[in-house]
Each structure stands twice: as structure tokens, then as C-alpha cells.
Scaffold this motif. Sequence first.
Motif, short mmCIF file in Angstrom:
data_model
loop_
_atom_site.label_atom_id
_atom_site.label_comp_id
_atom_site.label_asym_id
_atom_site.label_seq_id
_atom_site.Cartn_x
_atom_site.Cartn_y
_atom_site.Cartn_z
N ASN A 12 -2.88 5.06 9.05
CA ASN A 12 -1.70 5.40 8.25
C ASN A 12 -1.33 4.16 7.43
O ASN A 12 -0.78 3.20 7.97
CB ASN A 12 -0.56 5.80 9.20
CG ASN A 12 0.75 6.02 8.46
OD1 ASN A 12 0.78 6.04 7.22
ND2 ASN A 12 1.83 6.18 9.21
N LYS A 14 0.87 3.85 5.24
CA LYS A 14 2.29 3.82 4.87
C LYS A 14 2.40 3.53 3.37
O LYS A 14 1.52 3.93 2.61
CB LYS A 14 3.05 2.82 5.75
CG LYS A 14 2.79 3.09 7.24
CD LYS A 14 3.70 2.36 8.17
CE LYS A 14 3.34 2.75 9.60
NZ LYS A 14 4.22 2.16 10.60
N HIS A 102 6.74 11.60 11.19
CA HIS A 102 6.64 10.18 11.56
C HIS A 102 8.05 9.63 11.79
O HIS A 102 8.99 10.02 11.10
CB HIS A 102 5.93 9.40 10.45
CG HIS A 102 5.55 8.02 10.88
ND1 HIS A 102 6.45 6.98 10.91
CD2 HIS A 102 4.37 7.52 11.33
CE1 HIS A 102 5.83 5.89 11.37
NE2 HIS A 102 4.57 6.20 11.63
N GLU A 104 9.40 7.01 10.89
CA GLU A 104 10.01 6.42 9.70
C GLU A 104 10.62 7.50 8.81
O GLU A 104 11.60 7.25 8.11
CB GLU A 104 8.96 5.57 8.95
CG GLU A 104 8.69 4.27 9.70
CD GLU A 104 7.31 3.69 9.53
OE1 GLU A 104 6.59 4.10 8.60
OE2 GLU A 104 6.93 2.83 10.35
N GLU A 174 4.03 7.99 19.35
CA GLU A 174 4.31 6.68 18.76
C GLU A 174 5.69 6.22 19.20
O GLU A 174 6.70 6.57 18.56
CB GLU A 174 4.28 6.76 17.23
CG GLU A 174 2.95 7.18 16.65
CD GLU A 174 2.76 6.62 15.25
OE1 GLU A 174 1.71 6.04 15.01
OE2 GLU A 174 3.68 6.75 14.42
N GLY A 219 1.17 2.57 17.59
CA GLY A 219 2.15 1.50 17.78
C GLY A 219 1.44 0.20 18.10
O GLY A 219 1.01 0.01 19.24
N SER A 220 1.27 -0.65 17.06
CA SER A 220 0.63 -1.97 17.23
C SER A 220 -0.78 -1.88 17.85
O SER A 220 -1.15 -2.73 18.65
CB SER A 220 1.52 -2.90 18.06
OG SER A 220 2.77 -3.08 17.41
N VAL A 221 -1.53 -0.86 17.46
CA VAL A 221 -2.92 -0.76 17.94
C VAL A 221 -3.80 -1.66 17.09
O VAL A 221 -3.67 -1.71 15.87
CB VAL A 221 -3.44 0.70 17.87
CG1 VAL A 221 -4.87 0.77 18.39
CG2 VAL A 221 -2.55 1.64 18.67
N LEU A 239 -3.30 6.40 16.00
CA LEU A 239 -2.75 6.41 14.64
C LEU A 239 -2.36 4.94 14.39
O LEU A 239 -1.49 4.40 15.08
CB LEU A 239 -1.54 7.34 14.59
CG LEU A 239 -0.91 7.63 13.23
CD1 LEU A 239 -1.93 8.16 12.24
CD2 LEU A 239 0.21 8.66 13.38
N GLY A 241 -1.26 1.68 12.05
CA GLY A 241 -0.56 1.27 10.84
C GLY A 241 -1.17 0.00 10.28
O GLY A 241 -2.24 0.02 9.67
N GLY A 242 -0.49 -1.11 10.51
CA GLY A 242 -0.86 -2.40 9.91
C GLY A 242 -2.35 -2.74 9.98
O GLY A 242 -2.94 -3.15 8.97
O1 LIG Z 1 3.51 3.84 12.75
C1 LIG Z 1 2.37 3.59 13.04
C2 LIG Z 1 1.27 4.47 12.63
O2 LIG Z 1 1.74 5.68 12.14
C3 LIG Z 1 2.03 2.36 13.80
O3 LIG Z 1 2.20 1.25 12.98
P1 LIG Z 1 1.64 -0.19 13.47
O4 LIG Z 1 0.22 0.03 13.91
O5 LIG Z 1 1.76 -1.07 12.26
O6 LIG Z 1 2.52 -0.61 14.62
#
Ligand SMILES: O=C(CO)COP(=O)(O)O
Length: 263
Positions: A12, A14, A102, A104, A174, A219-221, A239, A241-242
Motif C-alpha cells: 500500500n 498510500k 483502511h 486512515e 492492521e 503495521g510496520s512489516v 499489507l 506500507g512504508g
Molecule cells: O497501513 C499500513 C498498510 O496499509 C501499514 O503501514 P506501515 O507498514 O508503514 O506501518
Amino acid sequence: MSKSRQPLLAGNWKMNLNHLEAIALVQKIAFALPEKYFDKVEVAVIPPFTDLRSVQTLIDGDKLLLRHGAQDVSQHDSGAYTGDVSAPMLAKLGCDYVVVGHSERREHHGETDELINRKVRAVLKHEMSPILCVGEGSDVREAGDHVSYCTNQLIEGLKGLKQEQVRRAVIAYEPVWAIGTGKVATAEDAQEVCGALRAALTEKYGAEIAEEVRVLYGGSVKSSNIADLVGRDDVDGALVGGASLNGDEFAKMSALAAGGPLP
Ligand SMILES: O=C(CO)COP(=O)(O)O
């Protein structure tokens, strides 16, 4: 119980990367991840709407095995909804997945379970798979109510769906306190909730369907924790993110989710 479900690693992005940067990142992932891995793991990128046409053209043109999806969708198919993007439009762009609910969007756009349920239906109506996100904030976790909170979000998000539709949904657990914070839930925490979500699916839709639905953790994977997470019985991928914005890291994570070896 051995897992028959193919793991899914979905990046993702974002609100990051324009369409030119998106092309560069997809090329990098495809170059870093040899084709043999795709037998064992499904890998998807979830870029912003403005990147989707470029990503679709690249994936189709170069016959890449990557899949792609969108981060949100309107609950309506068409009409006077300025700024929104519909499920038929996303289906036409070759999307396999659409992230719905999500945290957010729940937080910054006030999305309710009822709206999220309508979006899930819109995605399924156009033969894509929703990635329905659920997850508790730190207050709920501290009160020890995380399992019932997430289970309730799941049941509300899937309300009114037929069994056949539930089969193609993907669920992502998440925890809000673990997103972008570097605070990853432990693999035990992830398994606890992912297992409870599958148990809720079993109760409502039967074991056969519940065994097919993929439940992801997010979440911070990153590459240092993915193997432990996907090693758990009810965690079928992530899933991300960063860490999905770095092509080499995302390819490495994909290989680890496939059970290795590293490319
Ligand atoms: O929200 C997320 C994926 O949808 C997780 O984000 P992070 O991997 O940056 O913590």
C-alpha cells in the motif's frame, strides 16, 4: 493445520509516488524478484489512483506477474460525486484488489462500517477483491477489547454478502498503533486476532469458506519480521506500507513470504 492458502503480499503506497516514480518502482520490483517466486506468493502493488493506468500498461506490456489494486473506491457506480472514483473504472484499469476501510480513511474521512460495507459490495459487484481492513487503536488494545472490536468491524464490513462473495474477500488486520510507528505487533498478537477473525468467519459462513479467505497482517512489516508473521497458522501475508516503497526491500519481503530463498 497446514495452510492451503497462497500468501499475498500487498504494498500500500498510500499517497506516495507520481506515475513516473510508480513505473520506476514496479520495474525495480519486477527486476529484483525472479518469476519462480510467483508460484508461491501473490505480490500486488496498490498505488495512488493517478498511477494506475501507467502501472497497468507496464504490467500488461511487459507481461509482469505482479498484480495491482487501488486504495479506495466510491460506493456508487457513477453519477454526480465530484472527486470520487468508481469500481467499474477500477475494474477497467485491471485492478484485482481494492483496499476498503483502511484506518486512515476511517480516521481522516470519517468512514463508518456502514459506508465500508457499501464499498465492499461495490468492489465485489465488479468482480474485484476487497481488502477489508480492520484494527483497533491503542485505547481498545489497552482495555483488552481488541478481539471483539476487530471481529465486529469484520462482521459489519461483510454484512449482507453471499457466501460466494465472502470467498473472494481478503481481510487485513492492521492495529492502528502499529501503523507507521515502527511498533510491530508480535507474531503472537497478529495470530491471536487473525485466528479470531477466521473463527468468526467460520461461525458465520462455514469452515470451507473461512479456510479459503486470506487474512493479512499490516503495521510496520519489513523483511526482518515478515517470515515470523507469515509462519503463523492464520496469517496469510501482509499489507505493507512504508517498506513497500523500496523495491529491493519489497522484493526481499516477497521472497521471504514465499518461503525463500532470497533472490
Ligand atoms: O497501513 C499500513 C498498510 O496499509 C501499514 O503501514 P506501515 O507498514 O508503514 O506501518
